[in-house]
Design a protein around this motif. Structure first.
Motif, PDB file in Angstrom:
ATOM      1  N   HIS A  53      -9.786   6.591  -7.565  1.00 33.88           N
ATOM      2  CA  HIS A  53      -8.897   5.541  -8.057  1.00 33.88           C
ATOM      3  C   HIS A  53      -7.810   5.222  -7.034  1.00 33.88           C
ATOM      4  CE1 HIS A  53     -10.688   5.476 -12.058  1.00 33.88           C
ATOM      5  NE2 HIS A  53     -10.726   6.800 -12.004  1.00 33.88           N
ATOM      6  N   GLY A  54      -7.316   6.255  -6.345  1.00 40.25           N
ATOM      7  CA  GLY A  54      -6.341   6.003  -5.299  1.00 40.25           C
ATOM      8  C   GLY A  54      -6.934   5.217  -4.147  1.00 40.25           C
ATOM      9  N   ALA A  55      -8.140   5.605  -3.719  1.00 36.47           N
ATOM     10  CA  ALA A  55      -8.794   4.905  -2.614  1.00 36.47           C
ATOM     11  C   ALA A  55      -9.118   3.466  -2.988  1.00 36.47           C
ATOM     12  CB  ALA A  55     -10.063   5.655  -2.211  1.00 36.47           C
ATOM     13  N   ALA A  56      -9.603   3.241  -4.211  1.00 34.69           N
ATOM     14  CA  ALA A  56      -9.945   1.886  -4.647  1.00 34.69           C
ATOM     15  C   ALA A  56      -8.700   1.005  -4.739  1.00 34.69           C
ATOM     16  CB  ALA A  56     -10.660   1.946  -5.993  1.00 34.69           C
ATOM     17  N   LEU A  57      -7.602   1.564  -5.225  1.00 34.43           N
ATOM     18  CA  LEU A  57      -6.350   0.804  -5.325  1.00 34.43           C
ATOM     19  C   LEU A  57      -5.856   0.395  -3.939  1.00 34.43           C
ATOM     20  CD1 LEU A  57      -3.867  -0.252  -6.868  1.00 34.43           C
ATOM     21  CD2 LEU A  57      -2.928   2.073  -6.742  1.00 34.43           C
ATOM     22  N   LEU A  58      -5.814   1.348  -3.028  1.00 31.98           N
ATOM     23  CA  LEU A  58      -5.318   1.062  -1.685  1.00 31.98           C
ATOM     24  C   LEU A  58      -6.273   0.151  -0.918  1.00 31.98           C
ATOM     25  CD1 LEU A  58      -3.953   4.593  -0.766  1.00 31.98           C
ATOM     26  CD2 LEU A  58      -2.645   2.564  -1.340  1.00 31.98           C
ATOM     27  N   ARG A  59      -7.568   0.305  -1.148  1.00 35.17           N
ATOM     28  CA  ARG A  59      -8.542  -0.559  -0.463  1.00 35.17           C
ATOM     29  C   ARG A  59      -8.383  -2.012  -0.899  1.00 35.17           C
ATOM     30  NH1 ARG A  59     -13.315   2.371  -1.210  1.00 35.17           N
ATOM     31  NH2 ARG A  59     -12.984   3.387   0.807  1.00 35.17           N
ATOM     32  N   GLY A  60      -8.162  -2.213  -2.192  1.00 38.08           N
ATOM     33  CA  GLY A  60      -7.964  -3.574  -2.669  1.00 38.08           C
ATOM     34  C   GLY A  60      -6.726  -4.213  -2.056  1.00 38.08           C
ATOM     35  N   LEU A  61      -5.655  -3.430  -1.914  1.00 41.56           N
ATOM     36  CA  LEU A  61      -4.411  -3.970  -1.356  1.00 41.56           C
ATOM     37  C   LEU A  61      -4.540  -4.254   0.139  1.00 41.56           C
ATOM     38  CD1 LEU A  61      -1.807  -1.717  -3.219  1.00 41.56           C
ATOM     39  CD2 LEU A  61      -2.265  -4.150  -3.621  1.00 41.56           C
ATOM     40  N   THR A  62      -5.087  -3.313   0.888  1.00 41.95           N
ATOM     41  CA  THR A  62      -5.159  -3.501   2.333  1.00 41.95           C
ATOM     42  C   THR A  62      -6.151  -4.587   2.727  1.00 41.95           C
ATOM     43  OG1 THR A  62      -6.811  -1.712   2.515  1.00 41.95           O
ATOM     44  CG2 THR A  62      -4.483  -1.121   2.833  1.00 41.95           C
ATOM     45  N   LEU A  63      -7.129  -4.857   1.874  1.00 41.62           N
ATOM     46  CA  LEU A  63      -8.089  -5.930   2.145  1.00 41.62           C
ATOM     47  C   LEU A  63      -7.669  -7.251   1.511  1.00 41.62           C
ATOM     48  CD1 LEU A  63     -11.484  -4.028   1.714  1.00 41.62           C
ATOM     49  CD2 LEU A  63     -10.376  -4.704   3.853  1.00 41.62           C
ATOM     50  N   GLY A  64      -6.598  -7.233   0.735  1.00 42.14           N
ATOM     51  CA  GLY A  64      -6.144  -8.457   0.082  1.00 42.14           C
ATOM     52  C   GLY A  64      -7.014  -8.891  -1.069  1.00 42.14           C
ATOM     53  N   VAL A  65      -7.769  -7.953  -1.663  1.00 48.43           N
ATOM     54  CA  VAL A  65      -8.637  -8.257  -2.804  1.00 48.43           C
ATOM     55  C   VAL A  65      -7.886  -7.841  -4.069  1.00 48.43           C
ATOM     56  CG1 VAL A  65     -10.878  -7.891  -3.881  1.00 48.43           C
ATOM     57  CG2 VAL A  65     -10.674  -7.873  -1.388  1.00 48.43           C
ATOM     58  N   ALA A  74       0.817  -1.210   0.000  1.00 46.04           N
ATOM     59  CA  ALA A  74       0.000   0.000   0.000  1.00 46.04           C
ATOM     60  C   ALA A  74       0.854   1.265   0.000  1.00 46.04           C
ATOM     61  CB  ALA A  74      -0.946  -0.002   1.205  1.00 46.04           C
ATOM     62  N   LEU A  75       2.009   1.220   0.657  1.00 46.09           N
ATOM     63  CA  LEU A  75       2.842   2.425   0.703  1.00 46.09           C
ATOM     64  C   LEU A  75       3.409   2.775  -0.678  1.00 46.09           C
ATOM     65  CD1 LEU A  75       3.567   4.466   2.825  1.00 46.09           C
ATOM     66  CD2 LEU A  75       5.693   3.228   3.258  1.00 46.09           C
ATOM     67  N   PRO A  76       3.963   1.802  -1.432  1.00 38.18           N
ATOM     68  CA  PRO A  76       4.348   2.145  -2.811  1.00 38.18           C
ATOM     69  C   PRO A  76       3.170   2.616  -3.653  1.00 38.18           C
ATOM     70  CG  PRO A  76       5.373   0.083  -2.148  1.00 38.18           C
ATOM     71  CD  PRO A  76       4.398   0.446  -1.072  1.00 38.18           C
ATOM     72  N   ALA A  77       1.987   2.018  -3.415  1.00 34.20           N
ATOM     73  CA  ALA A  77       0.802   2.459  -4.156  1.00 34.20           C
ATOM     74  C   ALA A  77       0.420   3.878  -3.766  1.00 34.20           C
ATOM     75  CB  ALA A  77      -0.361   1.505  -3.904  1.00 34.20           C
ATOM     76  N   ALA A  78       0.617   4.217  -2.486  1.00 33.21           N
ATOM     77  CA  ALA A  78       0.327   5.587  -2.047  1.00 33.21           C
ATOM     78  C   ALA A  78       1.235   6.586  -2.747  1.00 33.21           C
ATOM     79  CB  ALA A  78       0.467   5.692  -0.532  1.00 33.21           C
ATOM     80  N   MET A  79       2.426   6.139  -3.153  1.00 37.78           N
ATOM     81  CA  MET A  79       3.311   7.015  -3.914  1.00 37.78           C
ATOM     82  C   MET A  79       2.677   7.416  -5.241  1.00 37.78           C
ATOM     83  SD  MET A  79       7.093   5.324  -3.283  1.00 37.78           S
ATOM     84  CE  MET A  79       7.865   6.545  -4.355  1.00 37.78           C
ATOM     85  N   LEU A  80       1.949   6.488  -5.865  1.00 40.48           N
ATOM     86  CA  LEU A  80       1.257   6.831  -7.105  1.00 40.48           C
ATOM     87  C   LEU A  80       0.232   7.929  -6.859  1.00 40.48           C
ATOM     88  CD1 LEU A  80       0.559   3.358  -8.791  1.00 40.48           C
ATOM     89  CD2 LEU A  80       2.263   5.076  -9.434  1.00 40.48           C
ATOM     90  N   VAL A  81      -0.496   7.809  -5.750  1.00 42.66           N
ATOM     91  CA  VAL A  81      -1.475   8.846  -5.403  1.00 42.66           C
ATOM     92  C   VAL A  81      -0.764  10.173  -5.183  1.00 42.66           C
ATOM     93  CG1 VAL A  81      -3.298   9.507  -3.795  1.00 42.66           C
ATOM     94  CG2 VAL A  81      -2.940   7.089  -4.328  1.00 42.66           C
ATOM     95  N   GLY A  82       0.348  10.123  -4.434  1.00 44.86           N
ATOM     96  CA  GLY A  82       1.088  11.349  -4.176  1.00 44.86           C
ATOM     97  C   GLY A  82       1.633  11.993  -5.438  1.00 44.86           C
ATOM     98  N   PHE A  83       2.185  11.178  -6.337  1.00 44.03           N
ATOM     99  CA  PHE A  83       2.718  11.726  -7.587  1.00 44.03           C
ATOM    100  C   PHE A  83       1.609  12.361  -8.429  1.00 44.03           C
ATOM    101  CE2 PHE A  83       6.834   9.320  -7.382  1.00 44.03           C
ATOM    102  CZ  PHE A  83       7.643  10.417  -7.628  1.00 44.03           C
TER     103      PHE A  83
END
Length: 268
Positions: free
Chosen positions: A223-235, A157-166
């Motif tokens: 899109h950022g929330a959906a990406l991170l939600r999928g990762l943190t929930l393991g979906v 999720a942290l690397p994915a959060a970088m996409l949101v930040g960028f």
């Protein structure tokens, strides 16, 4: 369009080589003003405590990305993780970049060195993202401590959060080049706050009226929330690649515009 993109991204005359110097300058500046970094971190934390724990105690479960019921805290925590990354990137890239551009003339002084406008543009986007990454990292640790991160896939999720930040850093840096005065800064908040509330942050997208759902898909935060939600929930579903792709494309397009604007505004 393709020729314009290649022309902008091409590192001519050494442009782009000195980006680490821009990052070093910003880091040295904030050594004395580090409390400023903390200002935008607390908002998503307060939302997490109020909504995730407070309201979550009254909401037994909500529908997750794969249709299964999940605890409300686990549903809302990754969305607020995306909000943390967004806040850090937007606060830095709009207010501080604009001040350095319009008032302090910091960038004009930089051009007296071997730095080029492209160095400054890439450096400011990257620095703003780093602030978003700091917010995201601290928030992720707190959410995990509160039990809002149920899957080990949250390590991604942290690397994915970088996409949101960028994405939001590139957008914010571009917007900063058009901001005229302090009143325009209020318009940024007029956009950011509704985006936070209307990007399936606190409720599944199916709760929204069908006519509104396509508009939710236009939100970068969704899109950022959906990406991170999928990762943190393991979906882990293929649609996560779509969400990540949207953020990457948005970063590239906004970054190109930001680079062009810096070249135009910082002409010798």
């Amino acid at each position: 369009m393709s020729a314009w993109l290649v022309h902008t991204l091409k590192l001519r005359e050494g442009g782009g080589r000195h980006v680490p110097l821009v990052l070093e300058r910003n880091a040295m500046f904030y050594r004395r003003f580090w409390p400023v970094i903390l200002t935008g971190f607390f908002e998503p934390v307060f939302y997490l405590l109020a909504m995730g724990l407070g309201l979550g105690a009254l909401v037994p479960a909500v529908e997750g990305p794969d249709g299964r019921a999940v605890e409300y805290l686990a549903f809302v925590a990754p969305a607020l993780l995306a909000v943390s990354a967004m806040n850090g990137a937007v606060f830095e890239s709009t207010v501080n970049t604009w001040v350095k551009l319009r008032f302090w003339k910091t960038f004009d002084a930089m051009l007296a060195t071997p730095l080029r406008p492209l160095d400054i543009a890439i450096g400011e986007v990257t620095w703003s993202q780093l602030r978003g990454l700091m917010y995201a990292g601290a928030f992720l640790a707190m959410a995990a401590a509160l039990g809002g991160i149920p899957s080990w896939w949250a390590l991604a999720a942290l690397p994915a959060a970088m996409l949101v930040g960028f994405a939001f850093s590139a957008l914010g840096t571009t917007v900063a080049t058009w901001i005229r005065d302090w009143q325009d800064q209020e318009l940024v908040q007029v956009v950011i706050l509704p985006m936070m509330l209307l990007s399936a942050t606190f409720f599944p997208i199916d709760v929204y009226p069908e006519a509104v759902q396509p508009l939710v898909w236009l939100s970068p935060l969704f899109h950022g929330a959906a990406l991170l939600r999928g990762l943190t929930l393991g979906v882990l579903e293929p649609v996560l690649l779509v969400h990540a792709g949207v953020l990457v494309v948005l970063t590239l397009l906004a970054g190109v515009v930001a680079a062009r604007r810096f070249e135009r505004l910082l002409k010798p």
